[in-house]
Design a protein around this motif. Structure first.
Motif, PDB file in Angstrom:
ATOM      1  N   PRO A  16       7.168 -12.030 -12.669  1.00 35.60           N
ATOM      2  CA  PRO A  16       7.966 -11.160 -11.798  1.00 35.60           C
ATOM      3  C   PRO A  16       8.354 -11.901 -10.521  1.00 35.60           C
ATOM      4  O   PRO A  16       7.569 -12.687  -9.982  1.00 35.60           O
ATOM      5  N   THR A  17       9.532 -11.665 -10.060  1.00 34.81           N
ATOM      6  CA  THR A  17      10.003 -12.303  -8.835  1.00 34.81           C
ATOM      7  C   THR A  17      10.251 -11.256  -7.768  1.00 34.81           C
ATOM      8  O   THR A  17      10.528 -10.099  -8.057  1.00 34.81           O
ATOM      9  N   ARG A  18      10.158 -11.679  -6.532  1.00 31.30           N
ATOM     10  CA  ARG A  18      10.401 -10.777  -5.408  1.00 31.30           C
ATOM     11  C   ARG A  18      11.868 -10.343  -5.429  1.00 31.30           C
ATOM     12  O   ARG A  18      12.780 -11.174  -5.420  1.00 31.30           O
ATOM     13  N   THR A 101       6.411  -7.119  -4.675  1.00 30.90           N
ATOM     14  CA  THR A 101       7.481  -7.406  -5.639  1.00 30.90           C
ATOM     15  C   THR A 101       8.772  -6.675  -5.308  1.00 30.90           C
ATOM     16  O   THR A 101       9.868  -7.183  -5.558  1.00 30.90           O
ATOM     17  N   PHE A 102       8.659  -5.472  -4.756  1.00 32.99           N
ATOM     18  CA  PHE A 102       9.828  -4.653  -4.430  1.00 32.99           C
ATOM     19  C   PHE A 102       9.784  -4.287  -2.948  1.00 32.99           C
ATOM     20  O   PHE A 102       9.351  -3.190  -2.565  1.00 32.99           O
ATOM     21  N   PRO A 103      10.200  -5.184  -2.070  1.00 32.90           N
ATOM     22  CA  PRO A 103      10.209  -4.885  -0.635  1.00 32.90           C
ATOM     23  C   PRO A 103      11.050  -3.643  -0.350  1.00 32.90           C
ATOM     24  O   PRO A 103      11.946  -3.292  -1.121  1.00 32.90           O
ATOM     25  N   GLY A 307      32.252   7.685  -7.048  1.00 37.82           N
ATOM     26  CA  GLY A 307      31.137   6.974  -7.654  1.00 37.82           C
ATOM     27  C   GLY A 307      30.681   5.824  -6.795  1.00 37.82           C
ATOM     28  O   GLY A 307      30.962   5.750  -5.606  1.00 37.82           O
ATOM     29  N   SER A 308      29.960   4.889  -7.418  1.00 35.24           N
ATOM     30  CA  SER A 308      29.389   3.780  -6.661  1.00 35.24           C
ATOM     31  C   SER A 308      29.389   2.509  -7.491  1.00 35.24           C
ATOM     32  O   SER A 308      29.437   2.537  -8.727  1.00 35.24           O
ATOM     33  N   LYS A 309      29.296   1.385  -6.784  1.00 33.85           N
ATOM     34  CA  LYS A 309      29.217   0.067  -7.417  1.00 33.85           C
ATOM     35  C   LYS A 309      27.829  -0.553  -7.261  1.00 33.85           C
ATOM     36  O   LYS A 309      27.681  -1.765  -7.333  1.00 33.85           O
ATOM     37  N   GLY A 310      26.812   0.280  -7.074  1.00 29.55           N
ATOM     38  CA  GLY A 310      25.460  -0.230  -6.906  1.00 29.55           C
ATOM     39  C   GLY A 310      24.876  -0.795  -8.184  1.00 29.55           C
ATOM     40  O   GLY A 310      25.491  -0.758  -9.253  1.00 29.55           O
ATOM     41  N   ASP A 311      23.645  -1.320  -8.083  1.00 29.63           N
ATOM     42  CA  ASP A 311      22.929  -1.927  -9.200  1.00 29.63           C
ATOM     43  C   ASP A 311      22.868  -0.954 -10.375  1.00 29.63           C
ATOM     44  O   ASP A 311      22.328   0.136 -10.265  1.00 29.63           O
ATOM     45  N   PRO A 312      23.402  -1.336 -11.552  1.00 32.40           N
ATOM     46  CA  PRO A 312      23.487  -0.394 -12.667  1.00 32.40           C
ATOM     47  C   PRO A 312      22.217  -0.240 -13.486  1.00 32.40           C
ATOM     48  O   PRO A 312      22.168   0.607 -14.379  1.00 32.40           O
ATOM     49  N   ALA A 313      21.186  -1.053 -13.237  1.00 30.59           N
ATOM     50  CA  ALA A 313      19.931  -0.987 -14.020  1.00 30.59           C
ATOM     51  C   ALA A 313      20.206  -1.165 -15.509  1.00 30.59           C
ATOM     52  O   ALA A 313      19.779  -0.367 -16.338  1.00 30.59           O
ATOM     53  N   SER A 314      20.915  -2.241 -15.836  1.00 34.96           N
ATOM     54  CA  SER A 314      21.315  -2.458 -17.224  1.00 34.96           C
ATOM     55  C   SER A 314      20.258  -3.145 -18.066  1.00 34.96           C
ATOM     56  O   SER A 314      20.427  -3.297 -19.268  1.00 34.96           O
ATOM     57  N   GLY A 315      19.150  -3.569 -17.458  1.00 36.64           N
ATOM     58  CA  GLY A 315      18.019  -3.988 -18.273  1.00 36.64           C
ATOM     59  C   GLY A 315      17.732  -5.463 -18.363  1.00 36.64           C
ATOM     60  O   GLY A 315      16.903  -5.874 -19.164  1.00 36.64           O
ATOM     61  N   VAL A 316      18.397  -6.299 -17.567  1.00 41.72           N
ATOM     62  CA  VAL A 316      18.054  -7.715 -17.550  1.00 41.72           C
ATOM     63  C   VAL A 316      16.812  -7.861 -16.672  1.00 41.72           C
ATOM     64  O   VAL A 316      16.865  -7.602 -15.476  1.00 41.72           O
ATOM     65  N   PRO A 317      15.659  -8.231 -17.251  1.00 42.41           N
ATOM     66  CA  PRO A 317      14.402  -8.163 -16.514  1.00 42.41           C
ATOM     67  C   PRO A 317      14.340  -9.089 -15.292  1.00 42.41           C
ATOM     68  O   PRO A 317      14.723 -10.249 -15.368  1.00 42.41           O
ATOM     69  N   TRP A 318      13.896  -8.508 -14.175  1.00 44.80           N
ATOM     70  CA  TRP A 318      13.621  -9.221 -12.928  1.00 44.80           C
ATOM     71  C   TRP A 318      14.830  -9.966 -12.385  1.00 44.80           C
ATOM     72  O   TRP A 318      14.710 -10.919 -11.648  1.00 44.80           O
ATOM     73  N   LYS A 319      16.012  -9.507 -12.740  1.00 37.61           N
ATOM     74  CA  LYS A 319      17.240 -10.140 -12.266  1.00 37.61           C
ATOM     75  C   LYS A 319      17.973  -9.160 -11.364  1.00 37.61           C
ATOM     76  O   LYS A 319      18.058  -7.973 -11.671  1.00 37.61           O
ATOM     77  N   HIS A 320      18.476  -9.649 -10.250  1.00 36.93           N
ATOM     78  CA  HIS A 320      19.299  -8.806  -9.391  1.00 36.93           C
ATOM     79  C   HIS A 320      20.613  -8.535 -10.115  1.00 36.93           C
ATOM     80  O   HIS A 320      21.431  -9.435 -10.288  1.00 36.93           O
ATOM     81  N   GLU A 321      20.781  -7.315 -10.551  1.00 37.77           N
ATOM     82  CA  GLU A 321      21.939  -6.985 -11.382  1.00 37.77           C
ATOM     83  C   GLU A 321      23.140  -6.594 -10.534  1.00 37.77           C
ATOM     84  O   GLU A 321      23.001  -6.117  -9.416  1.00 37.77           O
ATOM     85  N   SER A 322      24.293  -6.776 -11.101  1.00 38.10           N
ATOM     86  CA  SER A 322      25.531  -6.491 -10.398  1.00 38.10           C
ATOM     87  C   SER A 322      26.386  -5.522 -11.184  1.00 38.10           C
ATOM     88  O   SER A 322      26.418  -5.556 -12.421  1.00 38.10           O
TER      89      SER A 322
END
Length: 455
Positions: A16-18, A101-103, A307-322
């Motif tokens: 896991p990454t910060r 891990t999640f500041p 709507g919004s353009k925030g992090d979609p939580a598409s499932g790529v582990p521990w990656k800052h998603e766009s």
């Protein structure tokens, strides 16, 4: 309660990454638009109370919240009105693993002010300040990303205006609040209030949260009285909550628990929903499964104007998603809530299948370790759900589009005007919404009522 994450196949990573901060800034009073950073999937914690569960303190809320974070969820919705919800959420976010891990800057916290009990509201400036101070303490945070005035239809427009102005003073004084909105049920009240605030203050609301107004049974939020009117009033984001209509759209019917039958739906509407459930059964589907998928998937597009353009939580582990990973367009924002890990896993499977069908979703699914034909499967599933949704609406007949009155006839705000804000002998007893006690499970049920908060 657990203090380590519950890993799932889609989120397992050996290192896991910060997590990176959400890109918020405020320069010379100009804030990053909420619509560019709010995640399109929000974890609602109304389920962390005595109405949805007999003992919320017995739930593994810490493990659940941590697992939500590892799944990519980056926003949590709560309220002082939801009993111990703020406390339990705050404790879950304060564990060593989450802090490291999640500041705090990597996720958003949304809460509410004004509603104290089922028949008790206080929108005064004094109570707003007290409520915000208490929420900050319970959530172990120095700031709140978004604060709603809770269920505005129960008070006068002047009271809402006072509360919004006080929240904005707090925002401008010390930054303890970043964005401000309102929540409620009647669309006309939400529209009137949004327009009033823009007209009287010259500044639009950042968000308006509606519940049970974009479902299989009622889709008025997508129409001219809903999102289009709110968009015209300058509202940034319109989250859609309670896609199961407060438990109405379930095979087993509305949840009934220790407090009796709380749901405002009439006997005739319930009968129509039972007929719709039988229609789904005949096609080897559960009403609630079709309802949740339809609402989440359709609102992604219908809610896009706000709507919004925030992090979609598409499932790529521990990656800052766009958001650009799934097409880059605004996505309608939805609020989901669960009580247990299996419910979270199933809800996220549905959500990610929906994202797989968006532009760019095929590549994202492969990066996340899902099937290379997930995009194709998602598109076909969408067609099947749409066909059954249209069938449900035909069965509902005149009850499709019906909205129950809120507040109900004879409502009186029982808040005493001279109530002292300071609680001298410790915390007051937990106050909980007039919502659902814990409902019994249905065998083989994929998505249950606890998967969505009341508000």
């Amino acid at each position: 309660m657990a203090s380590t994450p519950t890993e799932h196949p889609s989120t397992i990573s050996t290192l896991p990454t910060r997590q990176k901060p959400i890109p918020y800034s405020c320069v010379n009073g100009q804030r990053t638009p909420l619509s560019s950073i709010l995640p399109p999937l929000i974890f609602g914690t109304a389920t962390f109370n005595h109405q949805y569960n007999s003992d919320p303190f017995a739930l593994d809320t810490t493990g659940l919240v941590t697992s939500a974070l590892t799944h990519g969820i980056r926003a949590f919705d709560t309220s002082p009105y939801y009993g111990p919800s703020e406390q339990l959420l705050g404790e879950a976010l304060a564990t060593p693993f989450v802090r490291e891990t999640f500041p705090r800057a990597s996720y958003m916290l949304l809460t509410k002010v004004g509603r104290i009990g089922a028949e008790e509201f206080d929108y005064s400036a004094q109570w707003v300040r007290h409520s915000i101070k208490t929420s900050l303490e319970r959530l172990h945070t120095s700031y709140l990303d978004l604060v709603y005035c809770h269920d505005v239809e129960f008070v006068s427009p002047a009271e809402v205006l006072e509360a919004v102005r006080e929240l904005r003073r707090l925002r401008d004084e010390d930054g303890t609040i970043r964005y401000i909105g309102i929540s409620g049920y009647p669309l006309d009240v939400l529209g009137d209030t949004a327009e009033l605030i823009l007209r009287e203050t010259g500044e639009p609301l950042d968000a308006v949260q509606s519940y049970a107004n974009f479902t299989l049974q009622n889709q008025a939020l997508a129409g001219p009285r809903g999102i289009h009117r709110l968009h015209a009033a300058g509202v940034g984001v319109v989250p859609n909550a309670s896609p199961l209509g407060m438990g109405l759209l379930r095979r087993q019917g509305v949840p009934v628990g220790a407090l009796g039958d709380f749901h405002p739906a009439s006997r005739e509407l319930r009968a129509a929903v039972r007929a719709a459930s039988a229609f789904c059964d005949r096609h080897a589907e559960k009403l609630e499964v079709i309802a949740i998928r339809y609402a989440l998937e359709t609102w992604i597009c219908a809610g896009a104007p706000c709507g919004s353009k925030g992090d979609p939580a598409s499932g790529v582990p521990w990656k800052h998603e766009s958001n650009s990973d799934v097409g880059g367009a605004r996505l309608g924002v939805s609020v989901i809530g669960v009580s247990r890990a299996p419910e979270l896993e199933k809800t996220m499977l549905v959500w990610r299948s929906i994202l797989d069908g968006l532009e760019g979703g095929e590549e994202t699914a492969v990066q996340a370790g899902r099937w290379y034909r997930a995009w194709e499967w998602s598109r076909n599933r969408r067609k099947a759900v749409q066909i059954l949704a249209e069938g449900v609406q035909e069965v509902l007949g005149p009850w499709f589009g019906y909205a129950w009155p809120s507040p109900g006839e004879g409502f009186v705000n029982r808040r005493k005007k001279d109530v002292r804000v300071v609680v001298e002998d410790g915390e007051a007893p937990w106050l909980t919404p007039a919502a659902s006690p814990e409902a019994g499970p249905v065998d083989g049920e994929e998505v249950c009522e606890k998967a969505l908060p009341l508000r």
